[in-house]
Write an enzyme that holds these catalytic residues in place. Structure first.
Site, PDB file in Angstrom:
ATOM      1  N   THR A 158       0.888  -1.159   0.147  1.00  0.00           N
ATOM      2  CA  THR A 158      -0.142   0.308   0.058  1.00  0.00           C
ATOM      3  C   THR A 158       0.761   1.586   0.006  1.00  0.00           C
ATOM      4  O   THR A 158       1.385   2.228  -1.262  1.00  0.00           O
ATOM      5  CB  THR A 158      -0.412   0.207   1.134  1.00  0.00           C
ATOM      6  OG1 THR A 158      -0.650   0.345   2.805  1.00  0.00           O
ATOM      7  CG2 THR A 158      -2.150  -1.107   1.218  1.00  0.00           C
TER       8      THR A 158
ATOM      9  N   THR B 224      -2.299  -3.450  10.148  1.00  0.00           N
ATOM     10  CA  THR B 224      -2.004  -3.479   8.650  1.00  0.00           C
ATOM     11  C   THR B 224      -0.703  -4.120   8.350  1.00  0.00           C
ATOM     12  O   THR B 224       0.048  -3.233   7.959  1.00  0.00           O
ATOM     13  CB  THR B 224      -2.038  -2.035   9.046  1.00  0.00           C
ATOM     14  OG1 THR B 224      -3.620  -1.387   9.257  1.00  0.00           O
ATOM     15  CG2 THR B 224      -2.397  -1.797   6.705  1.00  0.00           C
TER      16      THR B 224
END
Lengths: 399, 399
Positions: B152, B189
């Site tokens: 990401t 995450t």
């Protein structure tokens, strides 16, 4: 609130108090030493940091306030006299001795506080010269100088005074504070001094102060860090033309209201001036099964760097709020969660994402209301956002 | 470690695995969907986020991994499929169905993961086209594309492969990971996929993975936030020319070493690539009375924005380290505290401030050693600093 009015002025608005602020040279050409003096010996109470690292002045205050009275406060900024060992403790005692000597009061009637860099010894010649000079400048018009002298990275002075009426006579509560970084529960790196002309015994004063602090200074957070020097102290001169305030009386209720008002206003001023903060944020977590649950979730959201940077960027990243709430408690269920930002429904229940305007974060005041759907208890926490300036300010060497 | 060598390659270095990475269009012209395929049904184990908000793919994985086997992994980046309700769960199931269909394996043999924005539904047409395309591109040379497809805000791919020898034959453990913001205990995450050609039963594999994760991914923190999608999964193909690995054997010890090595390396790569981080920081708290005490103090220091911004500014503000440690534990006594930074004694014992070079923080790797003086237990945590770039990255709208 009935008959409660803000009035101009600061720490000297209550009857019986004078103040002074001077430049000792610790901070480059800035006011850095303040004295507050009560005309007569005042009733006094204080609440301190709960960090296990406590600066030398805190130890001195605990001693000097054992009898619940004080006549003066001496504060320096620039050096916090924390992590300074025996020498630091000696210096803190020297500060109260010198102040007592100059003002003609007992050493143990003096409250001392320091704020600034950790781990450096105070330059006692400058401090003592400053105490001498400030003692000669005490008056009722130097409240702004005194309020300046206690600041560190703050950008504005924080002062307030309120008047209420008891049986037709005025009662005043006034105060000043300094805040900025390291503000978390239990008042990390935060100093506040409050004066009042109420006549009240010191046990009742202590109890009232503790409750006021719990509902104000202990509800704010800038970065989740706790400090070593924090204290809130109140001095009551007893010089208002009103009878002694006793527990349970309507006068007590009015005094309590005024003290809470002053404490809350000062606490909010601190958050608004949080290091580099651009927005004032109120986080209210409701629908909790207990106060502890509500508070933990609210703090988790308030201290999340991801939430704080998103608000700085005016990005309504509500998913981070959900994730922060979800990491706070085992009972949490996403299905029950609701998030409202500045009055607009954003998320939930049943994981429903509402359509909302993307500019809900453009204003200066942000209200985040989270409902956990687990009970009916709620709690509020106040904080500010994380900006480039926060990084810039704190990347400097303060120790 | 004896006979343990890093070798080139990534997720396909272990025998029996192919991979692919493709561009579905979810992220602008970037790789955003990866598939890993085991030639035969593999033994499989996984560890998940402990955040109460868990994304839909996590629920699907828990189901599909109940029998301890898997044949494939499908991952997309860009959208995390978290906080997406029933529709999100349906979409996660569609991902494993489509992947099973394309690869000719059962639906419940597929592991699924998503990472990215919270609260948006997956564009299933793009996802399904991506799965079709990736299924046709599987080979042993696409590990880098697969590693790219799971990123990401990461700035680099994170891959590693190691070989060890058991009775003269090679055993390989290889892996890839993605990290960046929201990295905290319990792998917020963070995604990591590990492959090995070891032959091992799934209970033993689960146990070994859990221990490896505890000593690696669970010791890193970027900003203290926990995420909704984190998982570490391992697939064991059994295709190495070595006998089945059993508990307590020397082969098991070597496999464990290799798995720990891969997990620790990937975890450190994640911290080094923490959002905007400029320095890798190891915090070791020793002299603790218990592991819990050591870990709490280490995390308090690692997650302190004041400590992290000071290190970014290369300012040896050791007082903030002392204050963070002091806020972690009631038993803490400043008199006993010692702080060493990059080998130089800075503070303590007895509140003594040593003279030290002001440039101790100029290098990229920072080692902070804190001794609490309360016992003999120690714990390490790895983190990175807080920079302007951290604020910049996270001020954007990701939800």
């Amino acid at each position: 609130m009935e008959n409660l009015n803000e009035v101009s002025g600061g720490i000297t608005a209550a009857r019986g108090f004078k103040a002074a602020g001077v430049k000792t040279g610790i901070k480059n050409n800035s006011f850095d030493l303040a004295i507050i003096k009560s005309q007569k010996k005042a009733k006094a109470a204080a609440v301190y940091t709960t960090n296990q690292v406590q600066a030398a002045p805190i130890e001195v205050c605990r001693n000097n306030l054992e009898d619940g009275t004080a006549s003066a406060v001496v504060v320096n900024s620039g050096i916090s006299n924390a992590c300074t060992g025996k020498q630091g403790l000696e210096n803190a005692y020297k500060m109260v001795e010198k102040t007592g000597e100059e003002l003609g009061v007992n050493t143990d009637e003096v409250i001392v506080a320091s704020t600034g860099i950790i781990g450096k010894q105070l330059p006692m010649e400058k401090i003592e010269a400053g105490i001498e000079s400030a003692s000669k400048k005490l008056d009722r018009n130097s409240d702004e100088k005194a309020a300046k002298a206690i600041l560190t990275t703050d950008t504005t002075t924080k002062q307030i005074a309120v008047k209420t009426e008891i049986e037709g006579e005025a009662l005043t509560v006034s105060g000043m504070a300094k805040g900025s970084g390291m503000i978390e529960p239990d008042m990390a790196t935060m100093l506040s001094f409050i004066t009042t002309d109420a006549d009240i015994n010191n046990q009742l004063l202590q109890k009232t102060l503790k409750a006021a602090v719990d509902n104000s200074f202990n509800k704010i957070t800038v970065d989740g860090d706790q400090s070593t020097n924090d204290m809130v102290a109140v001095l009551a001169s007893g010089q208002a033309d009103i009878p002694k305030i006793t527990a349970g009386s309507s006068a007590y209720e009015k005094f309590t209201q005024a003290l809470h008002y002053v404490a809350e206003k000062l606490a909010k001023m601190i958050v608004k001036d949080g290091e580099g903060g651009t927005k004032f944020i109120e986080i209210e977590v409701g629908g909790a099964a207990s106060l502890g649950q509500a508070e933990k979730a609210a703090r988790q959201i308030a201290n999340s760097p991801l939430v704080k940077t998103a608000i700085f960027g005016e990005s309504p990243s509500w998913g981070r709020i959900a994730a922060a709430a979800g990491s706070a408690d085992d009972e949490f269920d996403l299905e029950d969660l609701k998030i409202v930002i500045n009055g607009e429904e954003i998320f939930g229940p049943e994981e429903y994402v509402h359509s909302f305007s993307k500019d809900i974060l453009t204003r200066d005041r942000i209200d985040i209301v989270v409902d956990l759907g687990l009970g009916d208890v709620s709690e509020k926490i106040w904080t500010c956002d994380f900006s480039y300036e926060y990084v810039e300010i704190n990347a400097k060497y303060y120790s």
